[in-house]
Every structure is written in structure tokens, then in C-alpha cells.
Design an enzyme around this catalytic site. Structure first.
Site, short mmCIF file in Angstrom:
data_model
loop_
_atom_site.label_atom_id
_atom_site.label_comp_id
_atom_site.label_asym_id
_atom_site.label_seq_id
_atom_site.Cartn_x
_atom_site.Cartn_y
_atom_site.Cartn_z
N TRP A 1 54.81 62.05 32.91
CA TRP A 1 54.91 62.90 33.86
C TRP A 1 55.85 62.58 35.09
CZ3 TRP A 1 50.32 66.39 35.88
CH2 TRP A 1 50.60 67.53 36.17
N ASP A 2 56.06 61.30 35.03
CA ASP A 2 56.91 60.77 36.17
C ASP A 2 57.51 59.57 35.78
OD1 ASP A 2 57.70 61.32 38.75
OD2 ASP A 2 56.22 60.00 39.54
N VAL A 3 58.49 59.82 34.55
CA VAL A 3 59.36 58.73 34.37
C VAL A 3 60.66 58.76 35.21
CG1 VAL A 3 60.66 58.07 32.36
CG2 VAL A 3 58.77 58.99 31.78
N ASN B 45 59.51 53.57 38.66
CA ASN B 45 58.03 53.18 37.55
C ASN B 45 58.57 52.69 36.28
OD1 ASN B 45 56.64 54.89 39.33
ND2 ASN B 45 56.65 56.90 38.35
#
Length: 180
Positions: A26-28, A32
Site C-alpha cells: 500500500w505504499d511502494v 521504502n
């Protein structure tokens, strides 16, 4: 570079297909992705991650919209339905970021260059692939491999094929070229 994008694809494939329950990151995004001393990429920061759809036939989760501007899947923004494709979309944006050296949204650029995915695909579609590459990139990149990676990025932002399998094929072709 190719090994890094393959490592990230492997990490996401594991989360989506091989974890005990599917996980949507959900936050590539680039911040990260961590690199080891040997430049092996690791997917990190699971603060937004959700266990994916687990019931037979279910393919999405209804959620409040979250994520980082520029990496968030437009379909998810429109529907609030989070799917594995949301991560694949973000991965495609990450590919463009790695190749171009540009952030997904570059507010200080002119209107035709502000959104990197739009700018890059306009260049790609007119055959100006070399213009997309990060000017700081000193490594010589084979034109055929470059076109395949940009094609893959395009497929990610409009996902229709299995990303990891295509990356493996690109790497096999690259390895053959290196031996010549």
C-alpha cells in the site's frame, strides 16, 4: 539497476502470492526500498500494509484513501478499493523513478513535465527513450533492454501481465548481450 528492480518485484510477489495471507504493501515508493551493502533491494515500511483479500473470489479491500502522491493508483483513488494491482501500479511508478532520476511529481517543472509518468510515456511513445534516462546514469544501457523496461512500466500503470516473469525475460536477454 536491473537487479534492484527484480529484487523489489520478487519482494512484492512474495507478499501478494506466497505469504500465509496475501499482503498489500500500500505504499511502494523509493524511500521504502532499502539497499544492502551488496545493493540487494528489500521492501520496507509496512505501516500501511494490509492483509489482502482472503475469501475465495474476493479481490479487493474497501479502505480510506492513503498513500503517497504520485505513487497511488488512480483506480484506487476513484473507488477506494485497494487491490494487489495498486502495488503493481506503484511499482511501475518506481521503475520510472529509478530510470529517469525524477520524482513522480515534479512541481517546479513546466506543465508538460510535471507528472513524470505522463512526461515519460510521451517521450517513450515518440521514440525518445534515451531522453527519459537519468542524466547522472553513467552505465551504458542497451536500447532493447531499455525499451522492454519502459514497456513493463507502462504495463504496470495499466497492469495486464505478470511483472516478475517479464523481468526475468529481460534479465535473460541482458545476460546474453553481456556475454557477447
Amino acid at each position: 539497476m536491473l537487479e534492484i528492480v527484480i529484487d523489489v518485484a520478487h519482494g512484492l510477489t512474495y507478499l501478494h502470492l506466497y505469504a500465509e495471507k496475501p499482503i498489500i504493501h500500500w505504499d511502494v515508493k523509493s524511500s521504502n526500498i532499502l539497499l544492502t551493502e551488496g545493493f540487494m533491494a528489500k521492501v520496507a515500511d509496512f505501516g500501511f500494509a494490509r492483509t489482502g483479500p482472503t475469501e475465495s473470489g474476493q479481490s479487493q479491500l474497501r479502505t480510506d484513501v492513503r498513500g503517497t502522491a504520485g505513487y497511488v493508483d488512480s483506480e484506487y483513488l476513484r473507488t477506494n478499493h485497494l487491490t494487489i494491482k495498486s502495488d503493481v501500479f506503484s511499482y511501475g511508478i518506481l521503475l520510472l523513478e529509478i530510470l529517469s532520476g525524477r520524482r513522480p511529481i515534479e512541481a517546479r517543472r513546466g506543465p508538460t513535465e510535471r507528472i513524470t509518468v505522463t512526461w515519460a510515456f510521451n517521450k517513450y511513445q515518440t521514440g525518445n527513450v534515451r531522453d527519459i534516462l537519468d542524466p547522472m546514469l553513467t552505465e551504458k544501457v542497451n536500447e532493447d533492454i531499455l525499451n522492454k523496461i519502459f514497456d513493463l512500466a507502462y504495463q504496470c500503470v495499466a497492469p495486464t501481465r505478470e511483472v516478475v516473469e517479464r523481468l526475468w525475460k529481460i534479465r535473460r536477454g541482458y545476460t546474453k548481450i553481456q556475454r557477447i
